[in-house]
Design an enzyme around this catalytic site. Structure first.
Site, PDB file in Angstrom:
ATOM      1  N   HIS A  80      63.303  12.955  19.112  1.00 20.71           N
ATOM      2  CA  HIS A  80      61.955  12.405  18.697  1.00 20.71           C
ATOM      3  C   HIS A  80      62.375  11.928  17.514  1.00 20.71           C
ATOM      4  CE1 HIS A  80      58.014  11.924  17.216  1.00 20.71           C
ATOM      5  NE2 HIS A  80      58.429  12.695  16.229  1.00 20.71           N
ATOM      6  N   ASP A 109      65.168 -21.485  11.042  1.00 22.21           N
ATOM      7  CA  ASP A 109      65.596 -20.422  11.633  1.00 22.21           C
ATOM      8  C   ASP A 109      66.416 -19.080  10.625  1.00 22.21           C
ATOM      9  OD1 ASP A 109      66.621 -18.136  13.651  1.00 22.21           O
ATOM     10  OD2 ASP A 109      66.578 -19.846  15.286  1.00 22.21           O
ATOM     11  N   TRP A 145      67.342  15.913  13.424  1.00 18.13           N
ATOM     12  CA  TRP A 145      67.967  14.365  13.304  1.00 18.13           C
ATOM     13  C   TRP A 145      69.035  14.522  12.210  1.00 18.13           C
ATOM     14  CZ3 TRP A 145      67.638  10.386   9.557  1.00 18.13           C
ATOM     15  CH2 TRP A 145      66.500  10.948   8.359  1.00 18.13           C
ATOM     16  N   SER A 172      74.210  -2.597  14.017  1.00 13.73           N
ATOM     17  CA  SER A 172      73.172  -3.436  14.256  1.00 13.73           C
ATOM     18  C   SER A 172      72.249  -3.769  13.115  1.00 13.73           C
ATOM     19  CB  SER A 172      72.408  -2.886  15.274  1.00 13.73           C
ATOM     20  OG  SER A 172      70.820  -3.350  15.288  1.00 13.73           O
ATOM     21  N   SER A 173      71.958  -2.541  12.136  1.00 16.75           N
ATOM     22  CA  SER A 173      71.097  -2.609  10.885  1.00 16.75           C
ATOM     23  C   SER A 173      72.030  -3.395   9.953  1.00 16.75           C
ATOM     24  CB  SER A 173      70.978  -1.205  10.387  1.00 16.75           C
ATOM     25  OG  SER A 173      70.077  -0.244  11.402  1.00 16.75           O
ATOM     26  N   HIS A 256      67.999   9.491   1.834  1.00 14.94           N
ATOM     27  CA  HIS A 256      67.031   9.265   0.955  1.00 14.94           C
ATOM     28  C   HIS A 256      66.559   7.562   0.791  1.00 14.94           C
ATOM     29  CE1 HIS A 256      63.196  10.619  -0.996  1.00 14.94           C
ATOM     30  NE2 HIS A 256      63.485   9.469  -1.742  1.00 14.94           N
ATOM     31  N   GLU A 258      67.236   5.574   2.987  1.00 20.63           N
ATOM     32  CA  GLU A 258      66.910   5.377   4.391  1.00 20.63           C
ATOM     33  C   GLU A 258      65.043   5.469   4.388  1.00 20.63           C
ATOM     34  OE1 GLU A 258      67.937   4.504   7.143  1.00 20.63           O
ATOM     35  OE2 GLU A 258      66.273   4.943   8.417  1.00 20.63           O
ATOM     36  N   TYR A 260      63.113   4.827   2.145  1.00 22.27           N
ATOM     37  CA  TYR A 260      62.660   3.714   1.583  1.00 22.27           C
ATOM     38  C   TYR A 260      62.899   2.353   2.367  1.00 22.27           C
ATOM     39  CZ  TYR A 260      61.282   6.630  -2.008  1.00 22.27           C
ATOM     40  OH  TYR A 260      60.808   7.581  -2.934  1.00 22.27           O
ATOM     41  N   SER A 271      50.890  -5.964   1.171  1.00 24.88           N
ATOM     42  CA  SER A 271      50.636  -6.929   0.124  1.00 24.88           C
ATOM     43  C   SER A 271      50.361  -8.236   0.421  1.00 24.88           C
ATOM     44  CB  SER A 271      51.832  -6.994  -0.768  1.00 24.88           C
ATOM     45  OG  SER A 271      52.316  -5.791  -1.422  1.00 24.88           O
ATOM     46  N   HIS A 305      66.784  16.311  -3.506  1.00 25.28           N
ATOM     47  CA  HIS A 305      65.490  17.084  -3.552  1.00 25.28           C
ATOM     48  C   HIS A 305      65.252  17.597  -2.096  1.00 25.28           C
ATOM     49  CE1 HIS A 305      63.243  12.979  -3.173  1.00 25.28           C
ATOM     50  NE2 HIS A 305      63.601  13.359  -1.982  1.00 25.28           N
ATOM     51  N   HIS A 306      65.999  17.223  -1.089  1.00 25.87           N
ATOM     52  CA  HIS A 306      66.061  17.504   0.228  1.00 25.87           C
ATOM     53  C   HIS A 306      66.807  18.825   0.482  1.00 25.87           C
ATOM     54  CE1 HIS A 306      64.426  13.493   1.756  1.00 25.87           C
ATOM     55  NE2 HIS A 306      64.923  12.973   0.749  1.00 25.87           N
ATOM     56  N   THR A 331      55.718   3.864  -7.659  1.00 25.53           N
ATOM     57  CA  THR A 331      54.767   3.700  -6.406  1.00 25.53           C
ATOM     58  C   THR A 331      53.687   3.750  -6.884  1.00 25.53           C
ATOM     59  OG1 THR A 331      56.616   5.304  -5.522  1.00 25.53           O
ATOM     60  CG2 THR A 331      54.470   5.183  -4.421  1.00 25.53           C
ATOM     61  N   LYS A 334      52.307   0.259  -7.701  1.00 24.19           N
ATOM     62  CA  LYS A 334      51.917  -0.443  -6.435  1.00 24.19           C
ATOM     63  C   LYS A 334      50.666  -0.232  -5.904  1.00 24.19           C
ATOM     64  CE  LYS A 334      56.350  -1.960  -4.135  1.00 24.19           C
ATOM     65  NZ  LYS A 334      55.794  -3.168  -3.801  1.00 24.19           N
ATOM     66  N   ARG A 453      59.174  24.918   9.892  1.00 29.34           N
ATOM     67  CA  ARG A 453      59.358  23.714  10.972  1.00 29.34           C
ATOM     68  C   ARG A 453      60.454  24.032  11.949  1.00 29.34           C
ATOM     69  NH1 ARG A 453      62.393  18.895   7.702  1.00 29.34           N
ATOM     70  NH2 ARG A 453      62.275  17.707   9.551  1.00 29.34           N
TER      71      ARG A 453
END
Lengths: 528, 426
Positions: A80, A109, A145, A172-173, A256, A258, A260, A271, A305-306, A331, A334, A453
């Protein structure tokens, strides 16, 4: 930030000549068609990943094992997440980038159209490999994951299939990111300086740099995992003197930034929507740009921090706590800018605006729970509980995914040439946001009360909130069928959209007709 | 006319809605549920709770302030009220203010957070050290530096019938401490600083007791530390769960800690820390004690039950090795201890293809006895197969190997005796 366009009408008839079906959809190098392919792919993956979420929520309806065994449950949570992150959110934003970046900067293009085709067509194969791992002995990857070693070293051949799929997604990315950078830096219309670029272009430019910086790191991590599994190395395998914590450091150095990568383009979309419906220029454009850059920079120095509970030295914990807390400053800037953009505007509340307000409200809620998670001593209690699950769904679903939905309604008339059904759009917004909150708000309470979890089964005192959550999840899933219906109906017909679509919107994309012709800006517009 | 139709259809919808909501609320009304942390019983847990609430309220204030402004704007500054849009687009002074002010708030949060963190990480001057080892899927406890050698494993004691609800005929209703009960419990003294050294044998686990405010990953190859000191007067049973995904039975390796007074703890240690004969008393106490604290008397009664039973328990253990084992004895005992095996290899011995190999018809369980014994006793490197030599007695290993060679369709007819295991140990 004013780029009033002097572009005339470029929609000649021969510009709209489209190749036959197979060539058009399988061999396309046209940014609009590739954008469409990306968006369809992303929506498909949203449903595949969503179906897995519903298996999870069905099993968690009550204590005990009713439908699936814990091993399959772990496969569901793992795949998932992989599907939603790499299949739904990231390709979705690439789809938006493909469609909108050339239109926004006045380019005909993307700069590298063949690579564009290739970077899309890798994805269906990558996800076919990932999903077919359900049918190999032992089933799909079941280690979460994050693929933490040494649990992944134990896994079956599906882990290897997952690693190959991740490599392909990474390629690809990276190609997509290179394309964005080259396009934005080289193909802007004359007069569009960097500080006149629309916010979506800015956020994507920064996102593309993040992608190029961290995808190879992830590729390195999973490659070391692969050699640990099969070629006798012991990077992460403690049985050979390897270091399981090293894997986590490498993973989160990717992981991390990722997150963002998944939210900055959403900030860009918001915006655009808010100023349009507030009929007022975006407040603090340059501070928005600098805040985005600051968030991107900080995202490289907060990864641990993870993993506060892995037993880092006190100094390390303090550094990562302070750095993480610091992210809330840009943040916050914003969020304040968006609210101030609304302030004393003349607002109307069409579907995209509802989504934008919903995102600002709910993303901020997720941001504040993120601030709580940054506080290391408290994180020892929150870590690996449903509080974290609630937090990242608030920033990822009601941040990234709902921003994409808002963006889809915002630009759908430009893409299809038809107005969508406004009442149905609003109903979709309310269904989505109400069911989303029923699903995920109670998970805050579950986490605080102590539910870990990634649990296939739970103690009885957690039953009630899990039932709320499961009820909401099914409502949320079913509501998305309406989203598909609205899109299909809009593609097929509906009120003709004007070139501007909305009332005096800002940006070059609104100077071309709706639907945007197959080829646009053959001659670059001039920005004053 | 039209209006009345609207009202009717609205009434229908709301009747259905209220039915759904009533169903959900009736569930809520019946059960105990919690909105916040469990009641803290250590100083650190209280500090964390305070910190958590402080940050929570700061966040609430920020949230209300920001969105108060936004919603005011949404109601007042709308086109339908003919509100003329202003065209301002920046204000340097405002932007500086809302960069500086959040920064100051953050510093105000960071100061108490740092203080608590420094306290949490100070594991010096402890009164008792316990080594905690995570296994797939159980916890091992070793008390270090005591006169008595106390070490044991704690596994889930919730009956399988309560967990498996696939088959409604064999399924049983869940008990109060469903998934929060173990066969043996960690016994610790209150009012003494207990330091835990945490590691793991196979994959990463995490040891967590919410009421103590402690959570640390158990990582193979690492030894992590944590400490807790339970308040005097807070003796009782505390429960937690594994908090790091560790594979299939991640949700089925709970942690149960029994906090007793210092004197009771010393008595328990002096009696060898045995649980033999005390399981029933413990289980009863465990049933009566929900997640939070319970009155002290109950705990004392448990200890009284444990201590004499522990002393009595020394003798049968000595007898066991002298006993002559028949195949029937071994098979019966083997079946009773095979739970450790069936966690991975399945109750029917078929495992999970590609992840956990089958015992039924396997080359190891039907091939040479020596190799079978070696795998069970010393594990298989790089896989989830643990070394059971340190976890099970000679009799248990002999029994379980015999059982596997003659069950699940395997019929080698081999008998493995405790003496064989003993020989292999040396």
């Amino acid at each position: 930030m004013s780029h009033a366009a002097t572009a005339g009408d470029h929609g000649h008839d021969d510009h709209d000549h489209k190749p036959p079906f197979f060539q058009r959809w399988f061999m396309s190098t046209n940014h609009k068609d590739i954008g469409t392919l990306y968006l369809i792919f992303s929506l498909t993956m949203l449903f595949v990943g969503g179906a897995m979420a519903l298996v999870i929520r069905a099993e968690l309806w009550q204590p005990g094992l009713q439908f699936v065994d814990p091993h399959f449950f772990n496969q569901m949570t793992t795949v998932h997440a992989l599907i939603m992150v790499f299949g739904a959110v990231m390709p979705g934003f690439v789809g938006f980038a493909n469609w909108m970046l050339p239109l926004m900067i006045g380019a005909p293009d993307m700069a590298l159209p063949r690579m564009n085709n290739w970077s899309f067509w890798i994805l269906p194969f990558a996800f076919t490999i990932l999903l077919s791992s359900f049918f190999v002995p032992g089933g799909a990857p079941a280690s979460g994951w994050t693929l933490y070693a040494p649990l992944t070293i134990q896994g079956g051949m599906s882990v290897d299939m997952g690693i190959v799929a991740i490599h392909m997604m990474g390629i690809s990315s990276i190609m997509g990111a290179i394309n964005v950078i080259v396009t934005v830096l080289n193909m802007r219309a004359p007069g569009m300086t960097l500080m006149k670029m629309p916010m979506f272009v800015w956020t994507w430019l920064i996102t593309a740099f993040l992608l190029i910086a961290v995808m190879p790191v992830f590729a390195g991590a999973v490659t070391m995992l692969l050699t640990d599994r099969h070629f006798g190395t012991a990077f992460f395998n403690p049985a050979g003197g390897g270091d399981p914590v090293l894997y986590q450091h490498i993973f989160w150095f990717f992981g991390h930034p990722e997150v963002y990568i998944m939210i900055l383009p959403a900030f860009g979309i918001i915006s655009h929507i808010i100023p349009t419906f507030a009929r007022k220029p975006l407040f603090g454009y340059s501070s928005m740009v600098f805040a985005t850059a600051a968030i991107a920079f900080l995202s490289f120095i907060v990864w641990a921090h993870h993993m506060f509970t892995v037993g880092m030295p006190l100094q390390g914990e303090l550094f990562f706590m302070y750095a993480t807390m610091l992210i809330s400053v840009p943040t916050g800037v914003k969020v304040f800018n968006w609210v101030t953009t609304m302030w004393r505007g003349s607002m109307t509340f069409e579907t995209p605006m509802l989504y934008a307000i919903g995102v600002v409200f709910l993303f901020t809620l997720g941001g504040l729970s993120g601030l709580m998670l940054a506080i290391t001593p408290a994180d020892f209690q929150y870590h690996d509980t449903y509080f974290v699950v609630a937090h990242f769904h608030y920033v990822l679903f009601s941040g990234a995914v709902m921003a994409m939905m808002g963006g889809a309604f915002f630009w759908l008339p430009k893409w299809t040439g038809h107005m969508y059904n406004e009442s149905l759009g609003k109903i979709h917004f309310w269904l989505t946001s109400i069911f989303f909150n029923i699903t995920f708000f109670p998970q805050h309470f579950l986490g605080l009360a102590g539910m870990p979890r990634r649990y296939a089964d739970y103690p009885v005192q957690f039953t009630e909130f899990n039932q709320w959550s499961s009820f909401g999840a099914f409502g949320l899933g079913l509501s998305q069928l309406l989203f598909v219906y609205i899109i299909v109906a809009t593609v097929r017909g509906g009120k003709k959209a004007t070139a501007e679509v909305w009332e005096n919107p800002e940006g070059l994309e609104w100077t071309v007709p709706s639907p945007a012709p197959f080829h646009t800006f053959d001659e670059p517009p001039v920005i004053k | 006319m039209v209006l009345s139709q609207h009202i009717k259809s609205f009434a229908k919808i709301s009747a259905f809605g209220s039915f759904l909501i009533a169903t959900l609320f009736s569930g809520l009304a019946q059960a105990e549920y919690r909105l916040n942390f469990q009641d803290p019983v250590t100083e650190v847990a209280r500090d964390i709770f305070g910190l958590h609430m402080l940050i929570f309220w700061i966040c609430v204030v920020i949230f209300v302030a920001v969105f108060g402004v936004m919603f005011y704007s949404i109601f007042a500054h709308r086109k339908s009220k003919n509100y003329e849009p202003s065209q301002f687009s920046h204000s340097t002074s405002v932007e500086i203010v809302w960069t500086i002010v959040p920064f100051i708030i953050l510093v105000a949060m960071a100061v108490p957070a740092t203080q608590v963190l420094i306290k949490m990480e100070d594991t010096t001057k402890s009164d008792l050290t316990i080594k905690i080892t995570g296994y797939q899927w159980k916890w091992g406890y070793d008390y270090l530096g005591l006169d008595q050698d106390i070490s044991f494993y704690a596994t889930l004691s919730t009956p399988r019938e309560q967990i498996d609800q696939f088959n409604k005929e064999t399924a049983q209703p869940q008990g109060e401490n469903y998934l929060l009960e173990t066969d043996k419990v960690l016994v610790v003294p209150s009012d003494r600083k207990v330091r835990a050294l945490i590691t793991a044998n196979d994959v990463i686990h995490a040891w967590w007791i919410p009421a103590f405010g402690t959570k640390k990953d158990a990582i193979p190859g690492y030894i992590n530390e944590l400490w807790f000191k339970v308040d005097k007067g807070k003796e009782g049973i505390y429960r937690g769960q594994c908090a790091e995904l560790c594979g299939k039975d991640h949700a089925f390796m709970p942690i149960v800690v029994q906090v007793v007074t210092g004197e009771e703890f010393d008595a328990w240690v002096a009696a060898g820390g045995s649980f033999e004969g005390a399981d029933v008393a413990l289980a009863t106490a465990a049933e009566q004690a929900p997640v939070a604290t319970k009155p002290q008397e109950k705990v004392i009664s448990v200890i009284e039950a444990i201590v004499p039973a522990a002393q009595a328990a020394q003798e049968p253990a000595a007898e066991a090795s002298a006993k002559t084992w028949t195949k029937e004895d071994l098979m019966a005992k083997g079946e009773s201890v095979s739970a450790s095996c069936s966690a991975c290899h399945g109750a029917d011995g078929n495992g999970i293809p590609g992840v956990f190999p089958a015992i039924a018809g396997s080359a190891i369980a039907t091939g040479p006895v020596d190799e079978h014994l070696r795998i069970v006793m010393f594990g298989k490197a790089g896989t989830a197969m643990q070394a059971f030599a340190g976890q099970l007695s000679d009799e248990e290993i002999a029994a379980v190997v015999t059982y596997q060679r003659n069950s699940f369709g395997n019929d080698t007819g081999d008998i493995v005796l405790p003496a064989d295991v003993k020989a292999k140990r040396n």
